[in-house]
Design a protein around this motif. Structure first.
Motif, PDB file in Angstrom:
ATOM      1  N   ASP A 187     -18.686   0.762  -1.266  1.00 40.54           N
ATOM      2  CA  ASP A 187     -19.814  -0.103  -1.312  1.00 40.54           C
ATOM      3  C   ASP A 187     -19.721  -1.554  -0.417  1.00 40.54           C
ATOM      4  N   ASP A 188     -20.402  -1.522   0.988  1.00 37.18           N
ATOM      5  CA  ASP A 188     -20.567  -2.467   2.118  1.00 37.18           C
ATOM      6  C   ASP A 188     -20.170  -3.655   1.289  1.00 37.18           C
ATOM      7  N   ASP A 189     -20.652  -3.899   0.022  1.00 35.49           N
ATOM      8  CA  ASP A 189     -20.997  -5.957  -0.416  1.00 35.49           C
ATOM      9  C   ASP A 189     -19.124  -5.594  -1.068  1.00 35.49           C
ATOM     10  N   LEU A 190     -17.987  -4.946  -0.925  1.00 36.27           N
ATOM     11  CA  LEU A 190     -17.312  -4.704  -1.230  1.00 36.27           C
ATOM     12  C   LEU A 190     -16.332  -4.810  -0.049  1.00 36.27           C
ATOM     13  N   GLY A 191     -16.651  -4.584   1.117  1.00 29.84           N
ATOM     14  CA  GLY A 191     -15.872  -4.428   1.822  1.00 29.84           C
ATOM     15  C   GLY A 191     -16.060  -3.191   2.826  1.00 29.84           C
ATOM     16  N   GLY A 192     -16.092  -1.939   2.065  1.00 35.75           N
ATOM     17  CA  GLY A 192     -16.857  -0.806   2.691  1.00 35.75           C
ATOM     18  C   GLY A 192     -15.955   0.654   3.429  1.00 35.75           C
ATOM     19  N   LYS A 193     -16.146   0.451   4.514  1.00 40.48           N
ATOM     20  CA  LYS A 193     -15.560   1.522   5.568  1.00 40.48           C
ATOM     21  C   LYS A 193     -13.926   0.607   5.826  1.00 40.48           C
ATOM     22  N   GLY A 194     -14.382  -1.147   5.624  1.00 41.71           N
ATOM     23  CA  GLY A 194     -13.341  -1.523   6.999  1.00 41.71           C
ATOM     24  C   GLY A 194     -12.227  -1.927   5.858  1.00 41.71           C
ATOM     25  N   LEU A 195     -12.543  -2.108   4.092  1.00 35.23           N
ATOM     26  CA  LEU A 195     -11.322  -2.497   3.030  1.00 35.23           C
ATOM     27  C   LEU A 195     -10.651  -0.871   2.937  1.00 35.23           C
ATOM     28  N   THR A 196     -11.761   0.190   2.940  1.00 31.92           N
ATOM     29  CA  THR A 196     -11.261   1.311   2.979  1.00 31.92           C
ATOM     30  C   THR A 196      -9.945   1.901   4.175  1.00 31.92           C
ATOM     31  N   THR A 197      -9.992   1.536   5.199  1.00 34.40           N
ATOM     32  CA  THR A 197      -9.135   1.311   6.565  1.00 34.40           C
ATOM     33  C   THR A 197      -8.148   0.644   6.149  1.00 34.40           C
ATOM     34  N   ALA A 198      -8.617  -0.655   5.274  1.00 36.36           N
ATOM     35  CA  ALA A 198      -6.873  -1.636   5.120  1.00 36.36           C
ATOM     36  C   ALA A 198      -5.843  -0.781   4.416  1.00 36.36           C
ATOM     37  N   CYS A 199      -6.376  -0.425   3.070  1.00 41.58           N
ATOM     38  CA  CYS A 199      -5.252   0.408   2.374  1.00 41.58           C
ATOM     39  C   CYS A 199      -5.400   1.562   2.642  1.00 41.58           C
ATOM     40  N   ASP A 200      -5.360   2.357   4.116  1.00 47.65           N
ATOM     41  CA  ASP A 200      -5.156   3.709   4.223  1.00 47.65           C
ATOM     42  C   ASP A 200      -4.090   3.766   5.283  1.00 47.65           C
ATOM     43  N   LEU A 201      -2.665   3.884   4.759  1.00 47.59           N
ATOM     44  CA  LEU A 201      -1.886   4.112   6.017  1.00 47.59           C
ATOM     45  C   LEU A 201      -1.984   4.843   7.153  1.00 47.59           C
ATOM     46  N   ASP A 202      -2.456   6.321   7.341  1.00 49.06           N
ATOM     47  CA  ASP A 202      -2.368   7.324   8.038  1.00 49.06           C
ATOM     48  C   ASP A 202      -4.008   6.459   9.214  1.00 49.06           C
ATOM     49  N   ALA A 203      -5.334   6.012   8.899  1.00 45.17           N
ATOM     50  CA  ALA A 203      -5.779   4.620   9.593  1.00 45.17           C
ATOM     51  C   ALA A 203      -4.344   3.969  10.059  1.00 45.17           C
ATOM     52  N   ARG A 216      -8.179 -12.425  -3.182  1.00 46.05           N
ATOM     53  CA  ARG A 216      -7.096 -11.332  -4.057  1.00 46.05           C
ATOM     54  C   ARG A 216      -7.565  -9.379  -4.386  1.00 46.05           C
ATOM     55  N   LEU A 217      -7.096  -8.629  -4.287  1.00 43.87           N
ATOM     56  CA  LEU A 217      -7.481  -7.267  -3.454  1.00 43.87           C
ATOM     57  C   LEU A 217      -7.119  -6.248  -4.340  1.00 43.87           C
ATOM     58  N   ILE A 218      -7.659  -5.935  -5.415  1.00 47.33           N
ATOM     59  CA  ILE A 218      -6.831  -4.094  -6.098  1.00 47.33           C
ATOM     60  C   ILE A 218      -7.694  -3.211  -5.563  1.00 47.33           C
ATOM     61  N   LYS A 219      -7.124  -1.995  -5.060  1.00 47.94           N
ATOM     62  CA  LYS A 219      -7.745  -0.759  -4.891  1.00 47.94           C
ATOM     63  C   LYS A 219      -7.218   0.396  -5.530  1.00 47.94           C
ATOM     64  N   LEU A 263       1.067  -1.369   0.024  1.00 49.18           N
ATOM     65  CA  LEU A 263      -0.107   0.069   0.379  1.00 49.18           C
ATOM     66  C   LEU A 263       0.742   1.258   0.323  1.00 49.18           C
ATOM     67  N   ASP A 264       0.031   2.173  -0.500  1.00 52.91           N
ATOM     68  CA  ASP A 264       1.023   3.687  -0.121  1.00 52.91           C
ATOM     69  C   ASP A 264       0.623   4.752   0.318  1.00 52.91           C
ATOM     70  N   GLU A 265       0.943   5.560  -0.109  1.00 49.38           N
ATOM     71  CA  GLU A 265       0.718   7.030   0.906  1.00 49.38           C
ATOM     72  C   GLU A 265      -1.176   7.384   0.406  1.00 49.38           C
ATOM     73  N   LYS A 266      -1.602   6.884  -0.976  1.00 47.64           N
ATOM     74  CA  LYS A 266      -2.758   7.664  -1.599  1.00 47.64           C
ATOM     75  C   LYS A 266      -3.868   6.870  -1.193  1.00 47.64           C
ATOM     76  N   ALA A 267      -3.891   5.202  -0.207  1.00 49.86           N
ATOM     77  CA  ALA A 267      -4.451   4.499  -0.210  1.00 49.86           C
ATOM     78  C   ALA A 267      -4.912   3.689  -1.431  1.00 49.86           C
ATOM     79  N   ASN A 268      -3.944   3.756  -2.077  1.00 51.33           N
ATOM     80  CA  ASN A 268      -3.832   2.488  -3.218  1.00 51.33           C
ATOM     81  C   ASN A 268      -3.213   0.946  -2.228  1.00 51.33           C
ATOM     82  N   CYS A 269      -3.656   0.054  -2.942  1.00 50.34           N
ATOM     83  CA  CYS A 269      -3.310  -1.158  -2.798  1.00 50.34           C
ATOM     84  C   CYS A 269      -3.502  -2.602  -3.011  1.00 50.34           C
TER      85      CYS A 269
END
Length: 204
Positions: free
Chosen positions: A75-91, A31-34, A12-18
């Motif tokens: 989208d909650d069906d695709l992970g929603g907030k939990g997925l976004t947090t997992a890819c967020d270095l600041d979080a 498998r995950l790509i964001k 993952l990177d500083e822009k929350a891509n992962c």
């Protein structure tokens, strides 16, 4: 990152891509790509069955075999907030206690090693938990391992391959279906659709 019921291997990177893989022991993996606000998920057969049950899961695994489900990262069906947090270095920094926050400062401890690299341990208290960070004692002071203990719970995160960018490659269209197509399939709403928008049959 390892926890009793979750294992995550991410770049993952500083822009929350992962990109990477999330697995649950005994329940399959994804498998995950964001990139930005878009996410692609490719569950394996075991994950489909664990989520949908043996019959419907096996059907979905066959229908979407080798394909990524594409949709919004919110989208909650695709992970929603939990997925976004997992890819967020600041979080991650905030949750782990790495980011400067009010409270006890880090205390330096003894020397150790992580995967063959010399490290120095630093610790701090975080609410009812104790956080230990192994910092590289050679070259740049990168964090090599982060551990958090709270009672009987013990989480461990190994870190490495710093300064490497997240790949910008995304799945091609012939290996992608939309989350709307997935919902139509799971809802069984194919009667008035005549199959329109369904992915073509393909052996992968």
């Amino acid at each position: 990152m390892k926890a009793p019921d979750l294992r995550i291997h991410l770049t993952l990177d500083e822009k929350a891509n992962c990109s990477g893989k999330i697995s649950v022991p005994g329940r399959g993996s994804v498998r995950l790509i964001k990139h930005g606000d878009t996410v692609w998920l490719k569950p394996d057969a075991a994950f489909w069955k664990a989520q949908l049950g043996p019959r419907q899961g096996a059907e979905a695994a066959q229908k979407f075999k080798g394909r990524y489900i594409k949709g919004s990262a919110k989208d909650d069906d695709l992970g929603g907030k939990g997925l976004t947090t997992a890819c967020d270095l600041d979080a991650f920094r905030a949750a782990s206690g790495v980011r400067d926050t009010p409270g006890p400062h880090w205390k330096r401890g003894h020397e150790s090693s992580v995967q063959g690299h010399r490290s120095v341990l630093v610790t701090r208290a975080q609410k009812k938990a104790r956080v230990t960070m192994h910092v590289s004692a050679e070259g740049k002071p990168y964090p090599l391992r982060l551990e958090r203990r709270a009672g009987s719970n013990h989480d461990r995160i190994d870190l490495g391959h710093f300064d490497r960018p997240v790949s910008r490659a995304t799945p091609p269209k012939d290996r992608t279906v939309t989350v709307e197509q997935l919902r139509r399939h799971l809802g069984g709403g194919q009667g008035g659709d005549s199959g329109q928008g369904e992915p073509p049959s393909e052996s992968v």
